[in-house]
Design an enzyme around this catalytic site. Structure first.
Site, PDB file in Angstrom:
ATOM      1  N   PRO A   1       0.790  -1.249   0.000  1.00 40.30           N
ATOM      2  CA  PRO A   1       0.000   0.000   0.000  1.00 40.30           C
ATOM      3  C   PRO A   1       0.813   1.285   0.000  1.00 40.30           C
ATOM      4  CG  PRO A   1       0.046  -0.939   2.194  1.00 40.30           C
ATOM      5  CD  PRO A   1       0.795  -1.903   1.317  1.00 40.30           C
ATOM      6  N   CYS A   2       1.470   1.575  -1.112  1.00 41.90           N
ATOM      7  CA  CYS A   2       2.221   2.831  -1.195  1.00 41.90           C
ATOM      8  C   CYS A   2       1.281   4.034  -1.240  1.00 41.90           C
ATOM      9  CB  CYS A   2       3.156   2.827  -2.398  1.00 41.90           C
ATOM     10  SG  CYS A   2       2.330   2.584  -3.969  1.00 41.90           S
ATOM     11  N   HIS A   3      -0.019   3.775  -1.528  1.00 41.95           N
ATOM     12  CA  HIS A   3      -0.968   4.907  -1.532  1.00 41.95           C
ATOM     13  C   HIS A   3      -1.167   5.466  -0.125  1.00 41.95           C
ATOM     14  CE1 HIS A   3      -3.362   1.203  -0.841  1.00 41.95           C
ATOM     15  NE2 HIS A   3      -4.100   1.957  -0.062  1.00 41.95           N
TER      16      HIS A   3
END
Lengths: 185, 159
Positions: free
Chosen positions: A154-156
């Site tokens: 989850p780089c968001h």
């Protein structure tokens, strides 16, 4: 048999014969069509449409193996979990991942990204500190921008310290959509 | 030079290879010949020298698979009165594909292969000679004789 049916049969036979090095499929999601690719070890690539799926497949052929076929069966679990995630019914992915497209510091950052909990965010600076290089904030940004497994890793959830959203591999609209989805669930 | 993802090879050359398989082994066995061809091609693909003529390479593999099938069929010696008409969604030439395949199937092996490899796969006669043996001139003659025979037995339009 139609050519489509023959091609599907080829994918199954290739898997049985151990000749399917990279299986891929595409799926429509609320953030646009995603390409999913898996090696025998696990999910190796998630790609947004703006990354150009044909270019992504060529890169997989170059870096892993040119034995690349559309073969959705290997991606069944990933498809199901993504469905659940976008429906707000899943907060963590439980999939074998193949992180071979990422190396060194970037790979360390991916490992720490997986510790940022659903519905929360972390700053690039905090990620840098967690990865043991507090001054490597820009390198964390690069690691996020080159994350081979967006959404699943989850780089968001990484945002700027001043509260701004920051860039995203799938575009800022997709980043906002994912964060809104997680906030609403 | 890079090798394309195999998916792209199947997409680009799959239709032509299927036409060749249908012409050489008949519509019934063509599906199996096609599958065996692409499975063998997938196995060897990473070793293919970049810049190769991929279609000619696939046709060479299809030729070996077709010969295997024809030999196996000869051993089994199952007589078939006539190949069944199979509807096709592949944009094959003419409306009466079944008749064309029947006419093709009636040709001697050499002529049928020469017609398939030259007119369906687009291989030059020198390559066909290398595939099926003999000289380029003999391959040219076999293709010409095959087409002449088709003109006598097949009433539809030939390209």
């Amino acid at each position: 048999m139609t050519l489509d049916a023959l091609t599907a049969r080829l994918a199954v036979e290739a898997e049985d014969a151990g000749l399917l090095d990279v299986a891929f499929t595409t799926v429509d999601t609320p953030v646009g069509p995603l390409l999913l690719a898996a090696t025998t070890e696990g999910l190796v690539r998630v790609a947004y449409a703006n990354e150009d799926h044909d270019a992504v497949l060529q890169t997989l052929a170059d870096r892993i193996s040119p034995r690349v076929l559309r073969a959705p069966a290997r991606l069944d679990a990933a498809l199901r979990q993504l469905d659940e995630y976008f429906a707000g019914r899943r907060t963590a992915f439980d999939l074998p991942l193949d992180l071979r497209l990422s190396a060194g510091f970037r790979r360390d950052v991916l490992t720490h990204l997986r510790e940022v909990a659903y519905g929360t965010t972390a700053s690039y600076a905090a990620l840098a500190a967690a990865a043991g290089s507090p001054r490597a904030v820009r390198a964390v940004g690069t690691a996020c921008a080159t994350n081979p497994l967006p959404v699943v890793v989850p780089c968001h959830r990484v945002v700027r310290s001043d509260g701004a959203l920051g860039n995203y591999v799938g575009g800022v609209v997709a980043k906002r959509a994912l964060l809104d989805l997680e906030a609403a669930a | 030079m890079r090798l394309e993802p195999f998916e792209a090879v199947v997409r680009r050359h799959g239709p032509a290879v299927l036409r060749v398989c249908r012409a050489v082994v008949g519509p019934d066995a063509a599906d199996d010949a096609w599958s065996e061809t692409f499975l063998a091609a997938l196995r060897a693909y990473p070793e293919l020298p970049p810049g190769s003529n991929v279609e000619a390479w696939l046709v060479r593999i299809a030729q070996r698979k077709a010969v295997d099938q024809l030999r196996a069929a000869a051993r089994r010696a199952v007589p078939v009165a006539e190949p069944p008409d199979v509807p096709s969604a592949l944009g094959l030439p003419g409306q009466d594909d079944g008749e064309l395949w029947t006419a093709l199937a009636a040709l001697p092996d050499r002529q049928r292969q020469a017609v398939a490899y030259h007119h369906l796969a687009g291989l030059p006669y020198a390559e066909i000679a290398a595939l099926v043996g003999g000289t380029p001139e003999a391959a040219r003659r076999a293709a010409a004789d095959g087409v002449a025979a088709l003109r006598r037995t097949y009433r539809g339009d030939l390209p």
